[in-house]
Design an enzyme around this catalytic site. Structure first.
Site, PDB file in Angstrom:
ATOM      1  N   PHE A 109      -5.979   8.255 -17.384  1.00 19.62           N
ATOM      2  CA  PHE A 109      -6.672   8.770 -16.210  1.00 19.62           C
ATOM      3  C   PHE A 109      -8.174   8.658 -16.410  1.00 19.62           C
ATOM      4  O   PHE A 109      -8.744   9.236 -17.332  1.00 19.62           O
ATOM      5  CB  PHE A 109      -6.270  10.212 -15.891  1.00 19.62           C
ATOM      6  N   ASP A 165      -2.995   2.044  -8.314  1.00 15.88           N
ATOM      7  CA  ASP A 165      -2.136   2.782  -9.240  1.00 15.88           C
ATOM      8  C   ASP A 165      -0.676   2.549  -8.841  1.00 15.88           C
ATOM      9  O   ASP A 165      -0.119   1.490  -9.111  1.00 15.88           O
ATOM     10  CB  ASP A 165      -2.571   4.253  -9.171  1.00 15.88           C
ATOM     11  N   GLU A 198     -11.226  -1.061  -2.883  1.00 14.51           N
ATOM     12  CA  GLU A 198     -10.576   0.139  -3.423  1.00 14.51           C
ATOM     13  C   GLU A 198     -11.076   0.411  -4.838  1.00 14.51           C
ATOM     14  O   GLU A 198     -11.426  -0.518  -5.564  1.00 14.51           O
ATOM     15  CB  GLU A 198      -9.051  -0.097  -3.403  1.00 14.51           C
ATOM     16  N   ASP A 199     -11.103   1.680  -5.221  1.00 15.88           N
ATOM     17  CA  ASP A 199     -11.551   2.004  -6.573  1.00 15.88           C
ATOM     18  C   ASP A 199     -10.494   1.653  -7.618  1.00 15.88           C
ATOM     19  O   ASP A 199     -10.763   0.993  -8.596  1.00 15.88           O
ATOM     20  CB  ASP A 199     -11.975   3.483  -6.697  1.00 15.88           C
ATOM     21  N   ARG A 242     -17.381  12.181  -9.888  1.00 18.29           N
ATOM     22  CA  ARG A 242     -17.686  10.957  -9.135  1.00 18.29           C
ATOM     23  C   ARG A 242     -19.088  10.445  -9.444  1.00 18.29           C
ATOM     24  O   ARG A 242     -19.365   9.255  -9.309  1.00 18.29           O
ATOM     25  CB  ARG A 242     -17.587  11.214  -7.619  1.00 18.29           C
TER      26      ARG A 242
HETATM   27  P1  IMP Z   1      -2.009   4.802  -5.450  1.00 17.84           P
HETATM   28  O1  IMP Z   1      -1.817   5.063  -3.992  1.00 17.84           O
HETATM   29  O2  IMP Z   1      -0.994   5.512  -6.296  1.00 17.84           O
HETATM   30  O3  IMP Z   1      -2.129   3.331  -5.809  1.00 17.84           O
HETATM   31  O4  IMP Z   1      -3.323   5.527  -5.889  1.00 17.84           O
HETATM   32  C1  IMP Z   1      -4.547   5.128  -5.508  1.00 17.84           C
HETATM   33  C2  IMP Z   1      -5.511   6.293  -5.534  1.00 17.84           C
HETATM   34  O5  IMP Z   1      -5.163   7.241  -6.554  1.00 17.84           O
HETATM   35  C3  IMP Z   1      -6.883   5.829  -5.887  1.00 17.84           C
HETATM   36  O6  IMP Z   1      -7.604   5.466  -4.751  1.00 17.84           O
HETATM   37  C4  IMP Z   1      -7.464   7.040  -6.574  1.00 17.84           C
HETATM   38  O7  IMP Z   1      -8.037   7.914  -5.634  1.00 17.84           O
HETATM   39  C5  IMP Z   1      -6.293   7.732  -7.223  1.00 17.84           C
HETATM   40  N1  IMP Z   1      -6.182   7.421  -8.675  1.00 17.84           N
HETATM   41  C6  IMP Z   1      -5.211   6.731  -9.296  1.00 17.84           C
HETATM   42  N2  IMP Z   1      -5.430   6.624 -10.617  1.00 17.84           N
HETATM   43  C7  IMP Z   1      -6.600   7.258 -10.837  1.00 17.84           C
HETATM   44  C8  IMP Z   1      -7.392   7.490 -12.015  1.00 17.84           C
HETATM   45  O8  IMP Z   1      -7.087   7.073 -13.156  1.00 17.84           O
HETATM   46  N3  IMP Z   1      -8.540   8.196 -11.826  1.00 17.84           N
HETATM   47  C9  IMP Z   1      -8.948   8.674 -10.613  1.00 17.84           C
HETATM   48  N4  IMP Z   1      -8.248   8.471  -9.492  1.00 17.84           N
HETATM   49  C10 IMP Z   1      -7.086   7.773  -9.595  1.00 17.84           C
HETATM   50 MG    MG Z   2      -9.058  10.090  -5.782  1.00 17.91          MG
END
Ligand code: IMP
Ligand code: MG
Length: 179
Positions: free
Chosen positions: A151, A102, A98-99, A164
């Protein structure tokens, strides 16, 4: 694009060095296990490509596309599968790539979803972790960098599908997403 970045957080060099360590750790921990890396599209595509080239043991790859975000910067909570697995993972050692972690919505959903396919083991490698934002319990086995609640974009990460292709990771200027 450059003028939308407040500051560079991780340079290409810093990313490369950390990925070498991650690749070495994974290669050591999974020796003899032939793991399957599952990249979470789209954000993980650059990380995945660079990470697997630092892995020195036999492995295979698959991808899933899931989305929990609209065009904004906060999660809606709902997770939708856009592209499912193409390989059977039953009995395999699975590593989700995963990137960024969050709220934990996406990965807690994926852990349940992939766990139901009966893998031999299931672990997460995430390039970035923002623990202060967590609302679901998710524990990555490998984390590239733990970051503050900012962010970030670049190296696969987007804001509204942009940035990206930046080769480094930078903090997005707040005016870009608050206007
Ligand atoms: P989660 O489901 O809230 O944990 O979010 C995960 C997804 O939110 C990641 O795979 C990203 O696509 C997006 N995301 C969360 N924080 C960032 C950020 O700081 N920059 C870009 N994408 C983010
Ligand atoms: Mg995203």
């Amino acid at each position: 694009m450059e003028q939308d970045i407040e500051r560079v957080l991780y340079s290409e060099e810093a990313l490369r060095e950390r990925l070498q360590e991650l690749g070495r750790d994974i290669s050591r921990d999974y020796a003899g296990k032939e793991p399957v890396f599952i990249g979470v599209l789209k954000g993980s595509f650059v990380f995945m490509a660079d990470l697997v080239r630092q892995v020195t043991i036999p492995c295979s790859l698959d991808f899933m596309a899931v989305s929990s975000y609209g065009a904004g910067t906060t999660s809606t909570g709902a997770v939708k599968i856009g592209k499912d697995l193409s390989e059977n993972i039953e009995g395999r050692h699975v590593i989700i790539v995963e990137d960024i972690l969050d709220s934990g919505n996406t990965l807690s959903y994926l852990m349940d979803y992939l766990g139901a396919h009966k893998p031999a083991s299931l672990a997460i490698v995430t390039l970035f972790d923002k623990p202060s934002r967590r609302t679901k319990p998710v524990y990555p086995r490998y984390t590239g960098f733990t970051i503050e609640d900012e962010f970030i974009v670049g190296y696969g990460l987007d804001y509204a599908e942009k940035y990206r292709n930046l080769p480094y990771v930078g903090v997005l200027r707040r005016v870009i997403y608050s206007e």
